[in-house]
Design an enzyme around this catalytic site. Structure first.
Site, PDB file in Angstrom:
ATOM      1  N   ARG A   1      19.044  -8.176  73.851  1.00 32.94           N
ATOM      2  CA  ARG A   1      19.566  -8.957  73.244  1.00 32.94           C
ATOM      3  C   ARG A   1      20.584  -9.377  74.956  1.00 32.94           C
ATOM      4  O   ARG A   1      21.075 -10.637  74.988  1.00 32.94           O
ATOM      5  CB  ARG A   1      20.653  -8.099  72.565  1.00 32.94           C
ATOM      6  CG  ARG A   1      20.488  -8.738  71.424  1.00 32.94           C
ATOM      7  CD  ARG A   1      21.525  -8.229  70.126  1.00 32.94           C
ATOM      8  NE  ARG A   1      21.323  -8.050  69.217  1.00 32.94           N
ATOM      9  CZ  ARG A   1      21.793  -7.964  67.843  1.00 32.94           C
ATOM     10  NH1 ARG A   1      22.828  -7.569  68.370  1.00 32.94           N
ATOM     11  NH2 ARG A   1      21.893  -8.416  66.715  1.00 32.94           N
TER      12      ARG A   1
ATOM     13  N   LYS B   1      15.640  -7.271  48.288  1.00 34.74           N
ATOM     14  CA  LYS B   1      17.064  -7.682  46.593  1.00 34.74           C
ATOM     15  C   LYS B   1      16.392  -9.449  46.743  1.00 34.74           C
ATOM     16  O   LYS B   1      16.883 -10.444  47.479  1.00 34.74           O
ATOM     17  CB  LYS B   1      17.353  -7.125  47.283  1.00 34.74           C
ATOM     18  CG  LYS B   1      18.042  -5.440  46.898  1.00 34.74           C
ATOM     19  CD  LYS B   1      19.188  -5.556  47.153  1.00 34.74           C
ATOM     20  CE  LYS B   1      19.824  -3.730  46.970  1.00 34.74           C
ATOM     21  NZ  LYS B   1      21.274  -4.040  47.303  1.00 34.74           N
TER      22      LYS B   1
ATOM     23  N   GLY C   1      16.078 -10.252  59.947  1.00 33.86           N
ATOM     24  CA  GLY C   1      16.527  -8.032  60.852  1.00 33.86           C
ATOM     25  C   GLY C   1      14.877  -7.760  60.648  1.00 33.86           C
ATOM     26  O   GLY C   1      13.967  -7.033  61.628  1.00 33.86           O
TER      27      GLY C   1
ATOM     28  N   GLY D   1      21.788 -12.100  60.226  1.00 35.25           N
ATOM     29  CA  GLY D   1      22.894 -12.659  59.351  1.00 35.25           C
ATOM     30  C   GLY D   1      22.583 -14.485  59.550  1.00 35.25           C
ATOM     31  O   GLY D   1      22.790 -14.865  58.480  1.00 35.25           O
TER      32      GLY D   1
HETATM   33  P1  ADP Z   1      14.796  -9.184  56.095  1.00 30.12           P
HETATM   34  O1  ADP Z   1      16.350  -7.985  56.762  1.00 30.12           O
HETATM   35  O2  ADP Z   1      13.550  -9.601  57.165  1.00 30.12           O
HETATM   36  O3  ADP Z   1      15.849 -10.119  55.764  1.00 30.12           O
HETATM   37  P2  ADP Z   1      15.716  -7.241  54.110  1.00 30.12           P
HETATM   38  O4  ADP Z   1      16.913  -6.841  54.457  1.00 30.12           O
HETATM   39  O5  ADP Z   1      15.618  -8.489  52.475  1.00 30.12           O
HETATM   40  O6  ADP Z   1      14.677  -8.296  54.910  1.00 30.12           O
HETATM   41  O7  ADP Z   1      14.125  -6.410  53.414  1.00 30.12           O
HETATM   42  C1  ADP Z   1      13.450  -5.237  54.499  1.00 30.12           C
HETATM   43  C2  ADP Z   1      12.817  -4.191  53.234  1.00 30.12           C
HETATM   44  O8  ADP Z   1      12.982  -4.039  52.389  1.00 30.12           O
HETATM   45  C3  ADP Z   1      12.871  -3.970  53.984  1.00 30.12           C
HETATM   46  O9  ADP Z   1      13.015  -2.015  54.595  1.00 30.12           O
HETATM   47  C4  ADP Z   1      11.110  -2.835  53.165  1.00 30.12           C
HETATM   48  O10 ADP Z   1      11.420  -1.877  53.281  1.00 30.12           O
HETATM   49  C5  ADP Z   1      12.073  -3.382  52.219  1.00 30.12           C
HETATM   50  N1  ADP Z   1      11.388  -3.438  50.808  1.00 30.12           N
HETATM   51  C6  ADP Z   1      10.024  -4.251  50.755  1.00 30.12           C
HETATM   52  N2  ADP Z   1       9.463  -3.973  49.757  1.00 30.12           N
HETATM   53  C7  ADP Z   1       9.420  -2.948  49.004  1.00 30.12           C
HETATM   54  C8  ADP Z   1       9.268  -2.181  48.138  1.00 30.12           C
HETATM   55  N3  ADP Z   1       8.274  -2.900  47.570  1.00 30.12           N
HETATM   56  N4  ADP Z   1      10.112  -1.644  46.940  1.00 30.12           N
HETATM   57  C9  ADP Z   1      11.663  -1.187  48.274  1.00 30.12           C
HETATM   58  N5  ADP Z   1      11.780  -1.895  49.249  1.00 30.12           N
HETATM   59  C10 ADP Z   1      11.310  -3.136  49.664  1.00 30.12           C
HETATM   60 MG    MG Z   2      17.798  -6.476  56.188  1.00 34.09          MG
END
Ligand code: ADP
Ligand code: MG
Length: 426
Positions: free
Chosen positions: A41, A230, A383, A406
């Site tokens: 950063r 989620k 992230g 975020g």
């Molecule tokens: P971002 O930070 O890119 O927005 P998220 O925080 O929503 O992404 O999700 C990332 C997490 O989702 C990762 O740690 C990954 O392990 C988890 N993940 C992806 N697929 C699954 C799954 N089928 N079951 C449980 N966790 C999952």
């Molecule tokens: Mg995330």
């Protein structure tokens, strides 16, 4: 929201004092030694800083770091909520918690990277910062203490914002380059713009050009790939992208809530039962809007949530009890890779599976590879998605990887970003 904002190139900063909001919220070693474990950063802020210095501006840089609690009573309350023994919560410990979030390590690293002196203030808007800012000359740079040491920072207190802006004086300019913090209306990210002409630095400009461009005027077809853990954390993103995209691809943990909503068996997979209705609504919305919505047709399941779990491939919606889906299956990989081939723009947020475990990183990797091979504009937000692309070795092949976790999510949700809205329009 208007994404067409004035940048540092649109204002004359020569001989002026520039209050520059950076995102220097770097990860530090947990042992309190003050060692920065990743200076990405700080390095990301260098082009804007160097430009301002080259133009002859006097740069007053500032940033928040971590989550200091600037009042002893509040700190005690928060620690107690975390289950800490109240008798152990001394004033000395509170002060130590603040000391660990001082900007000394950042100033030292920034100085090394710039190859010049960085003057460090002992406070944010106190006598030391005021004296040092007043004495600062064109071509010099100083850094304020952690902006969150001031109670008014997170409350966007106008008095604090006025004092911060005051450091830049009469002809001062505010430059915001802290994309990671633009979704927060704080004194240093938004409030100061009430007192100074406000423009973006190069980092924010790039985010606005790419993400803003993709949302407002995408090269079509626009394909959005949405995954991650989620549904509940992505409702805004799904909903907004359904308004804009031509195709939406669903993967990751949230696919199981969609599957369950359609009557599928998901075993022990990540399931948010409360969001089943929402998933059905989104399926309907896609139909109404003529958006192609792709859901997994098969899935890799595991007998436990572990890197060495036993695994096999089953059809989506046919996951046996006590098994859980941790990745998209090979048929789905084919389907999804095909769908991005002729895209004009791809926005990707959320990994396709638990990429942290090699065995379940296959789907995420395949999608990353497909993106690296298209001629589409490829934009990665979130992230974990950025980390996944980096870890799997495809970072250099993407058009843009957002620097704000975020902030990039709220951007894709179509929300107004206070730290962007406050900047002058082009
Ligand atoms: P971002 O930070 O890119 O927005 P998220 O925080 O929503 O992404 O999700 C990332 C997490 O989702 C990762 O740690 C990954 O392990 C988890 N993940 C992806 N697929 C699954 C799954 N089928 N079951 C449980 N966790 C999952
Ligand atoms: Mg995330």
């Amino acid at each position: 929201m208007n994404y067409n904002k004035k940048t540092v190139k649109d204002v004359d900063v020569k001989g002026k004092k520039v209050l520059l909001r950076c995102d220097f919220n770097v990860p530090m070693a947990k042992d309190g030694s003050g060692v920065i474990t990743d200076d990405k950063r700080i390095r990301a802020a260098l082009p804007t800083i160097q430009y301002l210095l080259d133009q002859g501006a006097a740069v007053i840089a500032c940033s928040h770091m971590g989550k200091p609690v600037p009042s002893f009573d509040k700190w005690v309350k928060k620690q107690a909520e975390k289950g800490k023994d109240p008798a152990s919560l001394t004033e000395e410990k509170w002060k130590k918690s603040l000391d660990e979030l001082r900007m000394e390590p950042v100033a030292a690293r920034l100085s090394e990277l710039l190859g010049r002196k960085v003057i460090l203030a002992g406070d944010v808007v106190g006598p030391d910062a005021q004296a040092k800012a007043a004495a600062l000359k064109g071509g010099e740079i100083m850094l304020l203490q952690n902006t969150r040491f001031e109670k008014g920072e997170t409350k966007n207190d106008p008095e604090l914002a006025g004092k911060m802006a005051g450091l830049a004086g009469e002809n001062g300019v505010y430059v915001s380059d802290a994309f990671g913090a633009v979704h927060r209306a704080h004194a240093s990210t938004a409030g100061v713009a009430d007192y100074l002409p406000a423009v973006s630095g190069f980092l924010i400009q790039k985010e606005l050009d790419f993400i803003g461009g993709a949302l407002a005027n995408p090269k079509r077809p626009l394909v959005a790939i949405l995954g991650g853990s989620k549904v509940s954390s992505k409702i805004g993103v799904i909903n907004n992208l359904l308004e804009i995209a031509d195709t939406i691809i669903i993967g990751g943990g949230m696919a199981y809530t969609f599957s369950a909503a359609r009557g599928g068996k998901v075993g022990d997979s990540l399931l948010e039962a409360d969001w089943k209705d929402y998933s059905l609504e989104m399926i309907q919305k896609a139909k109404d809007k003529g958006v192609k919505l792709l859901l997994p047709v098969d899935t890799v399941i595991a007998d436990k949530f572990a890197p060495d779990a036993e695994s096999k491939v089953v059809k989506a919606g046919e996951i046996p009890d006590s098994w859980q889906g941790l990745d998209i299956g090979p048929e789905t990989v084919k389907l999804y890779c095909d769908a991005v081939k002729d895209a004009g723009t791809v926005i990707w947020n959320g990994p396709m599976g638990v990429f942290e475990f090699d065995k379940f990183a296959v789907g995420t990797k395949a999608v990353a590879e497909a993106l690296s091979e298209t001629s589409a504009i490829t934009i990665i937000g979130g992230g974990d998605s950025a980390a996944a692309v980096q870890q799997l070795g495809y970072a250099g092949k993407m058009t843009h990887i957002s620097t704000g976790g975020g902030a990039s999510l709220e951007f894709m949700e179509g929300k107004e970003l206070p730290g962007v809205a406050c900047l002058l329009d082009q």
